[in-house]
Design an enzyme around this catalytic site. Structure first.
Site, PDB file in Angstrom:
ATOM      1  CG  ASP A 310       1.552  24.548  36.619  1.00 24.33           C
ATOM      2  OD1 ASP A 310       1.077  23.691  37.394  1.00 24.33           O
ATOM      3  OD2 ASP A 310       2.567  24.342  35.929  1.00 24.33           O
ATOM      4  NE  ARG A 384       3.191  27.248  38.784  1.00 23.63           N
ATOM      5  CZ  ARG A 384       4.110  27.733  37.952  1.00 23.63           C
ATOM      6  NH1 ARG A 384       4.174  29.016  37.717  1.00 23.63           N
ATOM      7  NH2 ARG A 384       4.975  26.935  37.353  1.00 23.63           N
TER       8      ARG A 384
HETATM    9  C1  S3P Z   1       4.821  20.060  34.315  1.00 17.86           C
HETATM   10  C2  S3P Z   1       3.604  19.465  34.251  1.00 17.86           C
HETATM   11  C3  S3P Z   1       2.491  19.796  35.136  1.00 17.86           C
HETATM   12  C4  S3P Z   1       2.720  21.095  35.883  1.00 17.86           C
HETATM   13  C5  S3P Z   1       4.101  21.239  36.399  1.00 17.86           C
HETATM   14  C6  S3P Z   1       5.113  21.138  35.281  1.00 17.86           C
HETATM   15  C7  S3P Z   1       5.873  19.638  33.361  1.00 17.86           C
HETATM   16  O1  S3P Z   1       2.336  18.747  36.077  1.00 17.86           O
HETATM   17  O2  S3P Z   1       1.802  21.233  36.934  1.00 17.86           O
HETATM   18  O3  S3P Z   1       4.265  22.501  37.024  1.00 17.86           O
HETATM   19  O4  S3P Z   1       6.843  20.397  33.162  1.00 17.86           O
HETATM   20  O5  S3P Z   1       5.723  18.551  32.779  1.00 17.86           O
HETATM   21  P1  S3P Z   1       1.444  17.456  35.703  1.00 17.86           P
HETATM   22  O6  S3P Z   1       1.818  17.098  34.340  1.00 17.86           O
HETATM   23  O7  S3P Z   1       1.796  16.389  36.669  1.00 17.86           O
HETATM   24  O8  S3P Z   1       0.032  17.926  35.824  1.00 17.86           O
END
Ligand code: S3P
Length: 423
Positions: A310, A384
């Site tokens: 992120d 973001r």
């Molecule tokens: C998150 C996991 C991430 C992240 C998202 C929040 C979470 O996504 O990008 O903002 O809280 O599990 P991915 O696990 O699909 O990469």
């Protein structure tokens, strides 16, 4: 809301960063599974987490705000069939984790979301859930979807993706499935679900990238949530690239599955210090001090990507101020986030004057570049992108205008207030 960002001389001072979004989602959802009452201290007030809170209320939870910082979730009467379809808003985490919970219930439910969320891929969770016996109706694996609640069977699943959303969905389904569920992934993604499951007494065993979970009841224990490193990241980069800056960010989660940004900024010669390290509700926390630094380029690839997925938009901003060529690879899943973050970051940073090219799975960024600004920035309904552009705007020679800056409210409604506090 369109806003204008002007060059700033420096950012100085101490801020308290709002609660972690990922952990807040989990605190709300897991509390809903306790059949008891849970006090949650310091939760995210972003729209994404409010989508999750509204959904667990539709499933029979009651919530009581004690004060600005504290909330009680009363799940003694949850979970029951929702009367209406469940609105996930802009939140992928709400959607994918709730699917893991809802697939194994003895009632049916429907999930939908906004335009951006309705374009995002759900096959990554629908396929393994179907292997567990889930009954999900969808059109091309996209929202809206309908779930017919049923009894799930445990599976042994090797995920092709390192995704905490996929992992958490399957572990949540496994928590209520017959037999045991084993999940593994190519690289370790954020592990807040595993840590909170342990904290709440689930029957879970963790062995490196492999997790085994058996049907169990979560205990209603109080949860305190640390500050969000993904929100702190904007201030870390701002402190490093704006001359004369010195910022202390208090109470930030530094869980090693999230702290890739710290490792990368340090490897770029960033002056970053962690003090007052401690544990809060099974999560590692520290205060972070950053000072303006002469950054140098780096290469970011492989196993570190899930640890900073992120933060890549704001790391790209830092890279424009680093001497040399920064290469970011293996981040193709950025194209599946709230926006296609590879094209969005490239397009908007180029407008500011950055020397940045996109590749299919990342970027090549040549620095250090004097950013000019004097343009209008789009944020693609993506919080973001909006905040990364704002930080870049603080070092542009001329003012920039950011369209629809209200998207910041998805994760960080307090962003402008904290920036103004440091100006
Ligand atoms: C998150 C996991 C991430 C992240 C998202 C929040 C979470 O996504 O990008 O903002 O809280 O599990 P991915 O696990 O699909 O990469």
């Amino acid at each position: 809301m369109d806003i204008t960002v002007n060059k700033t001389k420096s950012l100085k001072g101490t801020i308290q960063i709002p609660a972690d979004k990922s952990i807040t989602h989990r605190a709300f959802m897991f509390s809903a599974l306790t059949k008891g009452k849970v006090r949650i201290t310091n939760f995210s007030k972003g729209a994404d987490c409010m989508s999750t809170l509204n959904i667990i209320k539709q499933l029979g939870c009651k919530s009581e705000f004690i004060n600005e910082k504290q909330l009680i979730i009363d799940a003694r009467e949850a979970l029951k069939a929702p009367i209406e379809a469940l609105d996930c808003g802009n939140s992928g985490t709400t959607t994918r984790l709730m699917m893991g919970i809802l697939s194994g219930q003895n009632f049916n439910s429907k999930l939908y979301g906004d335009i951006s969320l309705s374009k995002r891929p759900m096959k990554r969770v629908i396929s393994p859930l179907e292997l567990m016996g889930a009954k999900i109706k969808h059109n091309d694996y996209k929202l809206p979807i309908e779930i017919e609640g049923t009894t799930l069977q445990g599976i042994n699943y090797s995920s092709p993706l390192a995704s905490a959303q996929v992992k958490s969905c399957i572990l949540l389904a496994g928590l209520n499935a017959q037999g045991k569920t084993i999940f593994s992934e190519p690289y370790k993604s954020r592990n807040h679900t595993e840590l909170m499951f342990e904290y709440m007494g689930a029957n879970i065993k963790i062995n490196r990238n492999e997790i085994c979970i058996k049907k169990s009841q979560l205990n209603p224990v109080d949860i305190e949530i640390c500050g969000d490193i993904s929100s702190a990241a904007f201030f870390m980069v701002a402190g490093l690239i704006i001359p004369n800056s010195e910022i202390t960010i208090k109470n930030v989660g530094i869980n090693e599955t999230r702290s890739g940004i710290i490792d990368v900024l340090k490897s770029m010669n960033g002056n970053i210090e962690l003090v007052n390290e401690r544990i809060i509700s099974n999560e590692k926390v520290a205060d972070i001090k950053v000072k303006y630094s002469q950054l140098k380029a780096t290469t970011i690839e492989g196993g570190i990507i899930p640890r900073l997925i992120d933060e890549i938009p704001i790391i790209a901003v830092a890279a424009t101020q680093a001497e040399g060529t920064t290469i970011i690879k293996d981040a193709q899943d950025l194209r599946n986030k709230e926006a296609d973050r590879i094209t969005a970051v490239k397009t908007e940073l180029k407008k500011l004057g950055a020397n940045i090219e996109e590749t299919n799975d990342g970027f090549i960024i040549n620095g250090k570049t004097n950013l000019i600004g004097d343009c209008e920035i789009k944020c693609y309904h993506d919080h973001r992108i909006a905040m990364s552009a704002y930080i870049a705007g603080l070092i542009c020679e001329k003012p920039i205008k950011i369209n629809e800056f209200q998207w910041v409210n998805i994760s960080f409604p307090e962003f402008l207030e904290l920036i103004n506090h440091l100006k």
